[in-house]
Motif scaffolding. Structure first.
Motif, PDB file in Angstrom:
ATOM      1  N   GLU A   9       0.827  -1.202   0.000  1.00 47.84           N
ATOM      2  CA  GLU A   9       0.000   0.000   0.000  1.00 47.84           C
ATOM      3  C   GLU A   9       0.862   1.253   0.000  1.00 47.84           C
ATOM      4  O   GLU A   9       0.575   2.218  -0.711  1.00 47.84           O
ATOM      5  CB  GLU A   9      -0.930  -0.001   1.210  1.00 47.84           C
ATOM      6  N   ALA A  10       1.939   1.240   0.778  1.00 45.52           N
ATOM      7  CA  ALA A  10       2.838   2.396   0.828  1.00 45.52           C
ATOM      8  C   ALA A  10       3.546   2.599  -0.510  1.00 45.52           C
ATOM      9  O   ALA A  10       3.700   3.744  -0.972  1.00 45.52           O
ATOM     10  CB  ALA A  10       3.846   2.217   1.951  1.00 45.52           C
ATOM     11  N   LEU A  11       3.967   1.520  -1.149  1.00 40.46           N
ATOM     12  CA  LEU A  11       4.600   1.634  -2.464  1.00 40.46           C
ATOM     13  C   LEU A  11       3.629   2.187  -3.500  1.00 40.46           C
ATOM     14  O   LEU A  11       3.990   3.030  -4.333  1.00 40.46           O
ATOM     15  CB  LEU A  11       5.146   0.271  -2.911  1.00 40.46           C
ATOM     16  N   VAL A  12       2.381   1.733  -3.433  1.00 38.63           N
ATOM     17  CA  VAL A  12       1.360   2.252  -4.349  1.00 38.63           C
ATOM     18  C   VAL A  12       1.102   3.731  -4.059  1.00 38.63           C
ATOM     19  O   VAL A  12       0.932   4.526  -4.985  1.00 38.63           O
ATOM     20  CB  VAL A  12       0.065   1.406  -4.262  1.00 38.63           C
ATOM     21  N   ALA A  44      -1.346  -0.206  -9.296  1.00 35.82           N
ATOM     22  CA  ALA A  44       0.021   0.063  -9.748  1.00 35.82           C
ATOM     23  C   ALA A  44       0.089   0.130 -11.275  1.00 35.82           C
ATOM     24  O   ALA A  44       0.784   0.989 -11.831  1.00 35.82           O
ATOM     25  CB  ALA A  44       0.974  -1.007  -9.213  1.00 35.82           C
ATOM     26  N   GLU A  45      -0.631  -0.757 -11.949  1.00 34.58           N
ATOM     27  CA  GLU A  45      -0.654  -0.728 -13.415  1.00 34.58           C
ATOM     28  C   GLU A  45      -1.288   0.554 -13.930  1.00 34.58           C
ATOM     29  O   GLU A  45      -0.788   1.174 -14.880  1.00 34.58           O
ATOM     30  CB  GLU A  45      -1.388  -1.951 -13.954  1.00 34.58           C
ATOM     31  N   LYS A  96       9.602   7.107   3.521  1.00 37.36           N
ATOM     32  CA  LYS A  96      10.038   6.612   2.222  1.00 37.36           C
ATOM     33  C   LYS A  96      11.300   5.753   2.333  1.00 37.36           C
ATOM     34  O   LYS A  96      11.414   4.733   1.659  1.00 37.36           O
ATOM     35  CB  LYS A  96      10.265   7.782   1.271  1.00 37.36           C
ATOM     36  N   GLU A  97      12.224   6.127   3.197  1.00 33.40           N
ATOM     37  CA  GLU A  97      13.462   5.367   3.345  1.00 33.40           C
ATOM     38  C   GLU A  97      13.170   3.941   3.823  1.00 33.40           C
ATOM     39  O   GLU A  97      13.730   2.966   3.309  1.00 33.40           O
ATOM     40  CB  GLU A  97      14.384   6.068   4.337  1.00 33.40           C
ATOM     41  N   TYR A  98      12.278   3.793   4.782  1.00 37.85           N
ATOM     42  CA  TYR A  98      11.910   2.472   5.286  1.00 37.85           C
ATOM     43  C   TYR A  98      11.200   1.659   4.198  1.00 37.85           C
ATOM     44  O   TYR A  98      11.517   0.485   3.980  1.00 37.85           O
ATOM     45  CB  TYR A  98      11.013   2.601   6.523  1.00 37.85           C
ATOM     46  N   GLY A 101      13.564   0.608   1.569  1.00 36.35           N
ATOM     47  CA  GLY A 101      14.458  -0.402   2.130  1.00 36.35           C
ATOM     48  C   GLY A 101      13.816  -1.780   2.126  1.00 36.35           C
ATOM     49  O   GLY A 101      14.457  -2.784   1.789  1.00 36.35           O
ATOM     50  N   ARG A 102      12.546  -1.838   2.503  1.00 36.70           N
ATOM     51  CA  ARG A 102      11.811  -3.113   2.467  1.00 36.70           C
ATOM     52  C   ARG A 102      11.658  -3.601   1.020  1.00 36.70           C
ATOM     53  O   ARG A 102      11.767  -4.796   0.745  1.00 36.70           O
ATOM     54  CB  ARG A 102      10.438  -2.961   3.120  1.00 36.70           C
ATOM     55  N   ALA A 103      11.404  -2.682   0.105  1.00 36.03           N
ATOM     56  CA  ALA A 103      11.282  -3.053  -1.311  1.00 36.03           C
ATOM     57  C   ALA A 103      12.614  -3.576  -1.832  1.00 36.03           C
ATOM     58  O   ALA A 103      12.656  -4.569  -2.570  1.00 36.03           O
ATOM     59  CB  ALA A 103      10.813  -1.860  -2.126  1.00 36.03           C
ATOM     60  N   LYS A 104      13.694  -2.942  -1.435  1.00 29.08           N
ATOM     61  CA  LYS A 104      15.022  -3.382  -1.860  1.00 29.08           C
ATOM     62  C   LYS A 104      15.308  -4.790  -1.339  1.00 29.08           C
ATOM     63  O   LYS A 104      15.833  -5.631  -2.061  1.00 29.08           O
ATOM     64  CB  LYS A 104      16.076  -2.408  -1.362  1.00 29.08           C
TER      65      LYS A 104
END
Length: 179
Positions: A9-12, A44-45, A96-98, A101-104
């Motif tokens: 949800e945060a990435l979206v 996302a799409e 955003k950094e967290y 980081g999780r996405a990475k």
């Protein structure tokens, strides 16, 4: 390893609202849409299509994207409404950094998993070259990295590290007009 629903949800939310460096466009390049759960994948799409078409994140047009999704999937309209409300409430307080980081970590996990699978497949053949190929597959999976991009200092950051630009300096007459 899957992306947790909160991270998705945060990435979206970054995809929809954050037009800064390391924001929506970065997330779009970092995380493939297929990595998201079905509802977040659709969003996302749609956000990715918007970015492709207009060169920026949807921002104030996010509601339009959700209206189209509710129209396209009337049986799940209430789910999209809840997701929209949740994203809208959380978008300004995201770390955003967290999140990145999780996405990475997720991406690194996927790369390593792919490399190990490829290495195991190569070791199934019993020839001398298979060991070298397996090692190469593992090395390739370890080489790829997504370092979080730090843009550095901007000229608009005069209150931070460019404070010396506004200071008065002692002038020493040299007689040279250019100086």
């Amino acid at each position: 390893m899957n992306l947790a629903a909160g991270i998705q949800e945060a990435l979206v939310a970054l995809l929809l609202y954050d037009d800064s460096v390391g924001g929506g466009k970065f997330v779009r390049a970092l995380i493939p849409n297929k990595s998201f759960d079905p509802f977040y994948r659709e969003i996302a799409e749609a956000a990715s299509n918007y970015i492709d078409r207009y060169g920026r994140v949807p921002g104030e047009h996010t509601l339009d994207i959700f209206d189209v999704l509710r129209e396209k999937h009337p049986n799940q309209a209430d789910i999209y409404t809840k997701i929209f409300s949740s994203i809208r409430e959380a978008k300004d307080g995201l770390n955003k950094e967290y999140i990145l980081g999780r996405a990475k970590l997720f991406i690194r996990h996927q790369q390593l998993r792919r490399g190990m699978t490829k290495a195991i497949d190569m070791l199934q053949t019993d020839d001398e070259g298979s060991v070298l190929q397996a090692e190469q597959a593992l090395n390739d999976s370890l080489k790829g990295s997504y370092d979080l991009f730090d843009a550095g200092t901007f000229l608009t950051d005069s209150d931070k590290s460019l404070g010396f630009l506004g200071r008065e300096h002692e002038v020493i007459p040299t007689g040279i007009p250019q100086l």
